[in-house]
Design an enzyme around this catalytic site. Structure first.
Site, PDB file in Angstrom:
ATOM      1  N   PHE A 134     -11.790   2.004  -1.853  1.00 28.64           N
ATOM      2  CA  PHE A 134     -10.430   1.532  -1.590  1.00 28.64           C
ATOM      3  C   PHE A 134      -9.488   2.735  -1.589  1.00 28.64           C
ATOM      4  O   PHE A 134      -9.609   3.635  -2.425  1.00 28.64           O
ATOM      5  CB  PHE A 134     -10.005   0.506  -2.647  1.00 28.64           C
ATOM      6  CG  PHE A 134     -10.792  -0.764  -2.563  1.00 28.64           C
ATOM      7  CD1 PHE A 134     -10.378  -1.804  -1.744  1.00 28.64           C
ATOM      8  CD2 PHE A 134     -11.965  -0.917  -3.281  1.00 28.64           C
ATOM      9  CE1 PHE A 134     -11.111  -2.971  -1.642  1.00 28.64           C
ATOM     10  CE2 PHE A 134     -12.714  -2.081  -3.188  1.00 28.64           C
ATOM     11  CZ  PHE A 134     -12.277  -3.108  -2.362  1.00 28.64           C
ATOM     12  N   ASP A 135      -8.548   2.729  -0.647  1.00 28.68           N
ATOM     13  CA  ASP A 135      -7.801   3.951  -0.364  1.00 28.68           C
ATOM     14  C   ASP A 135      -6.583   4.195  -1.241  1.00 28.68           C
ATOM     15  O   ASP A 135      -5.925   5.208  -1.101  1.00 28.68           O
ATOM     16  CB  ASP A 135      -7.383   3.976   1.111  1.00 28.68           C
ATOM     17  CG  ASP A 135      -6.380   2.884   1.454  1.00 28.68           C
ATOM     18  OD1 ASP A 135      -6.231   1.967   0.637  1.00 28.68           O
ATOM     19  OD2 ASP A 135      -5.746   2.962   2.515  1.00 28.68           O
TER      20      ASP A 135
END
Length: 418
Positions: free
Chosen positions: A306-307
């Site tokens: 997840f960024d």
């Protein structure tokens, strides 16, 4: 009677016949048991035969034809239970497919219902309510607290806290002011804003997401394409193989038995049901999957990255810890609650929920500082609850708070200073 209700009724009737047949068989009434099995096969097989004949009309050899021939063959060789079982299980699969599709359509309907229906358009200083799809580019739209924003556009007046989770996945409401871009379908949780329209109707970000979901449901996964191609050739192959078996062995029972055991009904309907139901269910929970291919590829994933921090949340803010720098912790909570209980901001609700057992002080000269926090007087002293910008704009030194944050490795969103 609705088509789905007819399917359910025939399915239940066929099930009752099967149960009664087993009861009569238990009491050694085989003739009655066989008649009930035949009745079950007739009830659940009617729609299958009807669909098979309709397909033949258009020169299509469908899986329904194979099931129909298999059921008829089972009856001819006296295997009434097999005839009932084949038709009942295939009908059950068909009903479950219809039910799943209905649930998926409901999920899509839920998304459609999220779209704003009415927009408050400013015309010559007067607010006029018009259908959201009729708003034109450059129109100024007023959005009140608690309303959904009906267009994509830039804020030209006011300040607000907007819940953008349906579009961006942002876990916290975003404070917007003049110049901020807002999306259709997001919710104005606090404050009044006026938005200059950039996109409306089918051109909005929200409408494009709906289109993606609809398109995704029609897109077929590689496995689904393979199964459809497989069933296209499999059905006539099985029928031909059965005929060849009869011609070689001169054994009708063997040929018909081959037909019965070769029915791949569950295999054919399993993939489309799985894909459609998964995409629909994901959409209902706010997850957009672009199609069956991507859904199938998820099964091969071992790691997901997840960024950004804060993406995976419970969907609402809550207080994790309270750091008191030079003040009594309980006193700090009472002051914060006394001020925040008058605010409708999501963070204010989190603070009041955390300090639910604390008493409150009487507050005078309460005011909301939009985009920054709140202020008010308690026992003659002015207190501020809000972000760092509020503190900086009022000349409050919060270096002591930063020092505590650095020591404890805590990221702080709200300060309470007096």
């Amino acid at each position: 009677m609705h088509m789905k209700d007819k399917k359910l009724f025939s399915l239940l009737l066929a099930a009752i016949f099967i149960i009664l047949s087993w009861l009569f068989r238990f009491f050694d009434y085989k003739v009655v048991a066989n008649m009930l099995m035949l009745a079950s096969a007739a009830v659940s097989g009617y729609n299958i035969l009807k669909s098979a004949l309709l397909s033949l009309k258009y020169k299509i050899i469908s899986i329904n034809l194979l099931v129909s021939i298999a059921a008829a063959g089972a009856i001819i060789i006296g295997e009434y239970w097999e005839a009932a079982a084949v038709t009942f299980l295939f009908s059950l699969g068909s009903f479950l497919e219809s039910y799943t599709l209905k649930k998926t359509r409901n999920a899509l309907k839920y998304l459609i219902d999220m779209a704003p229906k009415i927009a408050h358009v400013m015309k010559d200083g007067i607010v006029v309510d018009v259908p959201a799809e009729d708003v034109k580019v450059k129109d100024i739209v007023a959005v009140k607290p608690g309303e959904k924003i009906p267009v994509d556009g830039f804020v030209v007046k006011g300040n607000a806290s907007v819940n953008q989770s349906s579009i961006t996945g942002e876990s916290m409401p975003v404070d917007v002011s003049v110049g901020s871009f807002v999306y259709s379908g997001t919710i104005n949780e606090n404050g009044y804003i006026e938005v200059e329209t950039v996109n409306s109707g089918e051109d909005t970000t929200f409408s494009k997401i709906l289109y993606l979901v609809e398109e995704a449901q029609g897109e077929k996964a590689p496995t689904q394409k393979f199964i459809e191609k497989f069933s296209k050739y499999y059905t006539p192959s099985v029928i031909i193989a059965s005929i060849i078996t009869f011609l070689i062995k001169r054994d009708l029972m063997m040929a018909l038995t081959f037909l019965v055991i070769a029915c791949p009904g569950a295999l054919v309907i399993s993939t489309p049901i799985s894909v459609v139901s998964a995409i629909g269910n994901a959409a209902r929970h706010g997850v957009i999957i672009k199609g069956g291919e991507y859904l199938e590829n998820l099964g091969k994933v071992n790691i997901i990255a997840f960024d950004k921090t804060g993406t995976l949340t419970e969907g609402k803010p809550f207080v994790v810890n309270v750091i008191s720098a030079g003040a009594n912790r309980n006193e700090l909570l009472k002051i914060a609650k006394s001020l925040e209980i008058k605010s409708e901001h999501p963070i204010a609700k989190a603070i009041t929920s955390y300090s639910i057992d604390e008493e409150i002080f009487d507050v005078d000269d309460f005011a909301v500082v939009t985009g920054e926090g709140v202020k008010g007087k308690i026992n003659g002293d002015t207190y501020y609850v809000g972000n760092r910008k509020l503190m900086a704009n009022n000349g409050i030194d919060i270096d002591c708070v930063r020092l505590h944050e650095k020591r404890r490795g805590i990221r702080q969103n709200t300060c309470c200073c007096g």
